[in-house]
Design an enzyme around this catalytic site. Structure first.
Site, mmCIF file in Angstrom:
data_model
loop_
_atom_site.group_PDB
_atom_site.id
_atom_site.type_symbol
_atom_site.label_atom_id
_atom_site.label_comp_id
_atom_site.label_asym_id
_atom_site.label_seq_id
_atom_site.Cartn_x
_atom_site.Cartn_y
_atom_site.Cartn_z
ATOM 1 N N TYR A 30 45.475 53.853 31.388
ATOM 2 C CA TYR A 30 44.433 54.861 31.649
ATOM 3 C C TYR A 30 44.645 56.087 30.758
ATOM 4 O O TYR A 30 43.699 56.605 30.148
ATOM 5 C CB TYR A 30 44.493 55.225 33.133
ATOM 6 C CG TYR A 30 43.408 56.125 33.645
ATOM 7 C CD1 TYR A 30 42.134 55.638 33.927
ATOM 8 C CD2 TYR A 30 43.653 57.482 33.880
ATOM 9 C CE1 TYR A 30 41.142 56.469 34.429
ATOM 10 C CE2 TYR A 30 42.664 58.315 34.379
ATOM 11 C CZ TYR A 30 41.415 57.811 34.654
ATOM 12 O OH TYR A 30 40.428 58.645 35.155
ATOM 13 N N VAL A 50 29.471 48.428 30.002
ATOM 14 C CA VAL A 50 29.619 49.228 28.775
ATOM 15 C C VAL A 50 30.613 48.608 27.786
ATOM 16 O O VAL A 50 30.582 48.921 26.602
ATOM 17 C CB VAL A 50 30.024 50.692 29.074
ATOM 18 C CG1 VAL A 50 28.924 51.427 29.811
ATOM 19 C CG2 VAL A 50 31.366 50.782 29.798
ATOM 20 N N LYS A 52 42.138 57.523 27.961
ATOM 21 C CA LYS A 52 41.572 58.863 28.128
ATOM 22 C C LYS A 52 41.993 59.784 26.986
ATOM 23 O O LYS A 52 41.228 60.659 26.575
ATOM 24 C CB LYS A 52 41.964 59.440 29.491
ATOM 25 C CG LYS A 52 41.337 58.701 30.673
ATOM 26 C CD LYS A 52 39.815 58.749 30.627
ATOM 27 C CE LYS A 52 39.148 58.194 31.870
ATOM 28 N NZ LYS A 52 37.680 58.212 31.789
HETATM 29 P P1 NAD Z 1 34.182 55.769 40.517
HETATM 30 O O1 NAD Z 1 35.055 54.577 40.563
HETATM 31 O O2 NAD Z 1 33.695 56.369 41.788
HETATM 32 O O3 NAD Z 1 32.917 55.510 39.585
HETATM 33 C C1 NAD Z 1 33.039 54.872 38.334
HETATM 34 C C2 NAD Z 1 31.710 54.299 37.965
HETATM 35 O O4 NAD Z 1 31.834 53.586 36.729
HETATM 36 C C3 NAD Z 1 31.204 53.316 39.001
HETATM 37 O O5 NAD Z 1 29.829 53.543 39.216
HETATM 38 C C4 NAD Z 1 31.428 51.964 38.338
HETATM 39 O O6 NAD Z 1 30.537 50.965 38.755
HETATM 40 C C5 NAD Z 1 31.204 52.332 36.889
HETATM 41 N N1 NAD Z 1 31.760 51.335 35.974
HETATM 42 C C6 NAD Z 1 32.998 50.801 35.996
HETATM 43 N N2 NAD Z 1 33.134 49.894 35.010
HETATM 44 C C7 NAD Z 1 31.943 49.862 34.354
HETATM 45 C C8 NAD Z 1 31.448 49.128 33.252
HETATM 46 N N3 NAD Z 1 32.226 48.232 32.610
HETATM 47 N N4 NAD Z 1 30.181 49.342 32.831
HETATM 48 C C9 NAD Z 1 29.396 50.236 33.465
HETATM 49 N N5 NAD Z 1 29.803 50.966 34.525
HETATM 50 C C10 NAD Z 1 31.064 50.775 34.957
HETATM 51 O O7 NAD Z 1 34.988 56.853 39.678
HETATM 52 P P2 NAD Z 1 34.767 58.426 39.466
HETATM 53 O O8 NAD Z 1 35.902 59.092 40.107
HETATM 54 O O9 NAD Z 1 33.377 58.841 39.764
HETATM 55 O O10 NAD Z 1 35.042 58.476 37.877
HETATM 56 C C11 NAD Z 1 34.030 58.705 36.914
HETATM 57 C C12 NAD Z 1 34.718 59.011 35.593
HETATM 58 O O11 NAD Z 1 35.522 60.183 35.746
HETATM 59 C C13 NAD Z 1 35.666 57.910 35.134
HETATM 60 O O12 NAD Z 1 35.606 57.811 33.721
HETATM 61 C C14 NAD Z 1 37.022 58.430 35.554
HETATM 62 O O13 NAD Z 1 38.049 57.893 34.775
HETATM 63 C C15 NAD Z 1 36.837 59.905 35.337
HETATM 64 N N6 NAD Z 1 37.764 60.749 36.086
HETATM 65 C C16 NAD Z 1 37.779 60.736 37.439
HETATM 66 C C17 NAD Z 1 38.679 61.568 38.109
HETATM 67 C C18 NAD Z 1 38.750 61.649 39.597
HETATM 68 O O14 NAD Z 1 39.649 62.347 40.094
HETATM 69 N N7 NAD Z 1 37.879 61.019 40.351
HETATM 70 C C19 NAD Z 1 39.555 62.373 37.379
HETATM 71 C C20 NAD Z 1 39.504 62.333 36.006
HETATM 72 C C21 NAD Z 1 38.603 61.526 35.364
#
Ligand code: NAD
Length: 247
Positions: free
Chosen positions: A155, A64, A159
């Site tokens: 981060y 992305v 965000k």
């Molecule tokens: P995760 O690491 O399990 O999944 C992240 C996904 O993004 C993976 O499939 C990865 O391959 C993909 N990704 C990373 N870089 C990429 C790129 N350059 N192009 C395309 N895809 C890419 O993380 P998650 O916990 O499922 O997080 C998903 C979203 O939620 C993220 O934006 C994260 O910041 C946000 N988030 C997560 C939490 C949490 O507690 N898990 C809390 C707040 C926000």
């Protein structure tokens, strides 16, 4: 709540929260484009799960942060489904470290994926949605973008940037009947949080009034609502899914 006749693109949908969103939007009837950066097998598994339940889905590889990848991904979505109604900017990474020790490359990598990626994809989606005067853009931020967190300045900046960006484009796109909202998860159990040291996990848990971590599905449910026409009068909002961490 129904998404029949809608097409959705979810970035970073091969695992974690993105995977749960892809499966839930498909369950609601949407045709789904499952974006992934490198985990091809995981992305194809998501597609197979959707197809096995009678849905339509396609896996599309794209970074992305790379504008050419993103342009080609949107081309593939249009080739496959003919239209795009819902974009969920979910792809995200973290490279944690205290400010004085943070490497430039870790700052850049997080800002590139988490913020530039949202800009790249939203721009392409808006071009399509403006013509149809219909669309939903849902951006996944984090509680950290609102409250900050020591060791996550890159981060948190990305965000928080997503929130400002979303409010700005919500105003720009409102006259074209496109709603833009942010979902800010708290601590959700995924690969991203599993990697944290036990001490940090326990500290997080102590800050959650509901006393437990969230599940990816619990983020997907609100995304489903925001993607549906039940949320037509909601735009520019930040919805927290965090067990009460931010009140
Ligand atoms: P995760 O690491 O399990 O999944 C992240 C996904 O993004 C993976 O499939 C990865 O391959 C993909 N990704 C990373 N870089 C990429 C790129 N350059 N192009 C395309 N895809 C890419 O993380 P998650 O916990 O499922 O997080 C998903 C979203 O939620 C993220 O934006 C994260 O910041 C946000 N988030 C997560 C939490 C949490 O507690 N898990 C809390 C707040 C926000």
């Amino acid at each position: 709540m129904e998404l029949k006749g809608s097409t959705a693109l979810i970035t970073g949908a091969s695992r974690g929260i993105g995977r749960a969103i892809a499966l839930y939007l498909a369950e609601l009837g949407a045709q789904v484009a499952v974006n992934y950066a490198s985990s091809e097998d995981d992305a194809h598994e998501v597609v197979e799960l959707i197809k096995n339940k009678g849905g339509r889905a396609v896996a599309i590889k794209a970074d992305v942060a790379d504008v050419q990848d993103v342009e080609s991904m949107f081309g593939k979505v249009l080739n496959e489904f003919g239209d795009l109604h819902i974009l969920v900017n979910n792809a995200g990474i973290n490279r944690d470290g205290l400010l004085i020790r943070m490497k430039q490359e870790d700052w850049d990598a997080v800002l590139d994926t988490n913020l530039r990626g949202v800009y790249n994809c939203s721009k392409e989606a808006a071009r399509i949605m403006i013509r149809k005067r219909r669309g939903k853009i849902i951006n996944i931020s984090s509680v950290v973008g609102v409250s900050g967190n020591a060791g996550q300045s890159n981060y948190a900046a990305a965000k928080a940037g997503i929130i400002g960006f979303s409010k700005a484009i919500a105003r720009e796109l409102a006259p074209r009947n496109i709603q833009v909202n942010v979902v800010a998860p708290g601590f959700i159990k995924t690969d991203m949080t599993d990697r944290l040291p036990e001490r940090v996990k326990q500290e997080m848990l102590n800050q959650i009034p509901l006393g437990r971590y969230g599940k990816p599905n619990e983020v997907a449910y609100i995304v489903g609502f925001l993607a549906s026409d039940k949320s037509q009068y909601i735009t520019g909002q930040v919805i927290h899914v965090d067990g009460g961490m931010i009140m």
